[in-house]
Enzyme design. Structure first.
Site, PDB file in Angstrom:
ATOM      1  N   SER A   1       0.827  -1.216   0.000  1.00  0.00           N
ATOM      2  CA  SER A   1       0.000   0.000   0.000  1.00  0.00           C
ATOM      3  C   SER A   1       0.855   1.258   0.000  1.00  0.00           C
ATOM      4  O   SER A   1       0.861   2.009   0.975  1.00  0.00           O
ATOM      5  CB  SER A   1      -0.919  -0.007   1.222  1.00  0.00           C
ATOM      6  OG  SER A   1      -0.179  -0.263   2.412  1.00  0.00           O
TER       7      SER A   1
ATOM      8  N   ASP B   1       3.364  -7.435   0.313  1.00  0.00           N
ATOM      9  CA  ASP B   1       4.150  -6.266   0.687  1.00  0.00           C
ATOM     10  C   ASP B   1       5.609  -6.425   0.271  1.00  0.00           C
ATOM     11  O   ASP B   1       6.270  -5.449  -0.113  1.00  0.00           O
ATOM     12  CB  ASP B   1       4.046  -6.039   2.197  1.00  0.00           C
ATOM     13  CG  ASP B   1       4.098  -4.564   2.564  1.00  0.00           C
ATOM     14  OD1 ASP B   1       4.263  -3.725   1.655  1.00  0.00           O
ATOM     15  OD2 ASP B   1       3.950  -4.241   3.761  1.00  0.00           O
TER      16      ASP B   1
ATOM     17  N   ARG C   1      10.952   3.562  -0.466  1.00  0.00           N
ATOM     18  CA  ARG C   1      12.105   4.258   0.100  1.00  0.00           C
ATOM     19  C   ARG C   1      13.220   3.276   0.466  1.00  0.00           C
ATOM     20  O   ARG C   1      14.402   3.580   0.299  1.00  0.00           O
ATOM     21  CB  ARG C   1      11.675   5.044   1.344  1.00  0.00           C
ATOM     22  CG  ARG C   1      10.677   6.139   1.044  1.00  0.00           C
ATOM     23  CD  ARG C   1      10.504   7.075   2.217  1.00  0.00           C
ATOM     24  NE  ARG C   1       9.846   6.461   3.354  1.00  0.00           N
ATOM     25  CZ  ARG C   1       8.524   6.423   3.515  1.00  0.00           C
ATOM     26  NH1 ARG C   1       7.724   6.934   2.605  1.00  0.00           N
ATOM     27  NH2 ARG C   1       7.994   5.875   4.589  1.00  0.00           N
TER      28      ARG C   1
ATOM     29  N   LYS D   1      10.112  -7.061   5.776  1.00  0.00           N
ATOM     30  CA  LYS D   1      10.129  -6.808   4.325  1.00  0.00           C
ATOM     31  C   LYS D   1      10.901  -5.537   4.002  1.00  0.00           C
ATOM     32  O   LYS D   1      11.471  -5.417   2.909  1.00  0.00           O
ATOM     33  CB  LYS D   1       8.711  -6.795   3.766  1.00  0.00           C
ATOM     34  CG  LYS D   1       7.792  -5.704   4.328  1.00  0.00           C
ATOM     35  CD  LYS D   1       7.848  -4.411   3.541  1.00  0.00           C
ATOM     36  CE  LYS D   1       7.034  -3.331   4.211  1.00  0.00           C
ATOM     37  NZ  LYS D   1       7.102  -2.039   3.494  1.00  0.00           N
TER      38      LYS D   1
ATOM     39  N   THR E   1       7.436  -3.689  -2.160  1.00  0.00           N
ATOM     40  CA  THR E   1       8.515  -2.921  -1.544  1.00  0.00           C
ATOM     41  C   THR E   1       9.859  -3.201  -2.204  1.00  0.00           C
ATOM     42  O   THR E   1      10.718  -2.323  -2.265  1.00  0.00           O
ATOM     43  CB  THR E   1       8.601  -3.217  -0.030  1.00  0.00           C
ATOM     44  OG1 THR E   1       7.303  -3.115   0.540  1.00  0.00           O
ATOM     45  CG2 THR E   1       9.505  -2.237   0.666  1.00  0.00           C
TER      46      THR E   1
END
Length: 322
Positions: free
Chosen positions: A129, A232, A243, A179, A236
């Site tokens: 998300s 996730d 980031r 993660k 990611t």
């Protein structure tokens, strides 16, 4: 319902807009007055520059608590304790945590930090998300676990944000924390060469480490194959919005840890969580080769190419040994 949100970063603001569009009243807390003024005067935030914000903000923590029926945590994990300890009266119905990580100084998950201060019902929402896409109403699916899981599922779900429920708070918290560490490793690979074979192998073995770590604390293995885990992890490790992935890529290209921390307003949680993960793994005798190499690269200036070679030359074994 009235939701108070602690944190006016990209995810806190995107989630606040989501709640407003779902018919709720929202007030957001930010530590810095200039952030509050930017939101209140211009309906904008530098973290989401192209998104109009549909809520008000304050830097008064007491105002947030007096306003809220439910409190949402959207601040970096390493700062949660310092904020929460200033809340003197807990007259709210529930807490919903959006933050992912493990506190370095105590090695605690967010639920364990909160338990020190209040017995208010706790839930965690996690999954693939990225704030930038949620803010632009891109279809997203996540998982919520905790005392008010079904309530939050009904309050938050809408046409572009679908919420599933889980009974595994521990697994959801650990998957979300680890993660970020694995995404730094993925970013390092991107910085070295962006190799498809290597990244697919890394992500698969990263999932193995996450499951192995989680099961030590009683997490359900199925959680890691769902949205808080595989979902996730995929986003990611691969997204331009990540980031943690970008941080790893810049490290591989020669930037230093101190330089990146100094020059980046947005926090990559994995750079802190990896310290806690490695310490826990040593205490619990959990083999975590990828996490260990990320730590060595970040904090002992190990050459990323040397880490890659060492991972490849580890003793040969069966694929799944947990």
């Amino acid at each position: 319902m009235k939701f108070g949100i602690l944190g006016a970063g990209s995810w806190g603001c995107a989630f606040a807009n989501l709640l407003v569009e779902s018919g709720h009243d929202v007030l957001v807390w930010a530590r810095r007055k200039e952030v509050v003024d930017e939101i209140n005067n211009y309906s904008k935030n530098s973290y989401l520059p192209n998104v109009k914000l549909n809520f008000k903000a304050t830097n008064d923590l007491n105002e947030i608590i007096e306003f809220s029926e439910f409190l949402v945590i959207a601040i970096p994990v390493q700062f949660i304790r310092d904020v929460i300890k200033n809340i003197k009266v807990w007259n709210i119905k529930g807490i919903l945590n959006l933050s992912k990580g493990i506190e370095i100084k105590t090695l605690k998950r967010v639920s364990e930090i909160i338990e020190e201060f209040t017995n208010t019902p706790y839930s965690i929402l996690s999954g693939p998300s990225h704030a930038e896409e949620v803010a632009n109403k891109i279809p997203t699916a996540v998982t919520v676990s905790g005392s008010n899981a079904k309530l939050f599922q009904s309050l938050i779900s809408n046409d572009y944000f679908r919420v599933y429920t889980s009974e595994d708070i521990v697994g959801v918290e650990i998957a979300g924390a680890l993660k970020n560490v694995m995404a730094i490793a993925a970013g390092i690979l991107d910085g070295l060469g962006g190799w498809d074979n290597s990244k697919a192998a890394l992500m698969t073995r990263a999932l193995h480490e996450m499951i192995k770590f989680g099961k030590i604390f009683g997490a359900d293995e199925k959680t890691f194959f769902g949205l808080p885990g595989v979902g996730d992890l995929m986003v990611t490790c691969n997204s331009r919005h990540s980031r943690n992935r970008m941080f790893g890529e810049l490290i591989a290209k020669g930037h230093t840890l101190n330089e990146l921390i100094k020059n980046n307003k947005m926090i990559a949680e994995g750079i802190y969580t990896v310290k806690a993960v490695v310490e826990i793994a040593k205490k619990k005798n959990i083999e975590m080769p990828i996490a260990n190499e990320v730590y060595e690269i970040l904090y002992n200036n190990k050459n990323p190419k040397s880490s890659m070679v060492e991972l490849m030359r580890r003793p040969l074994k069966k694929e799944w040994l947990i």
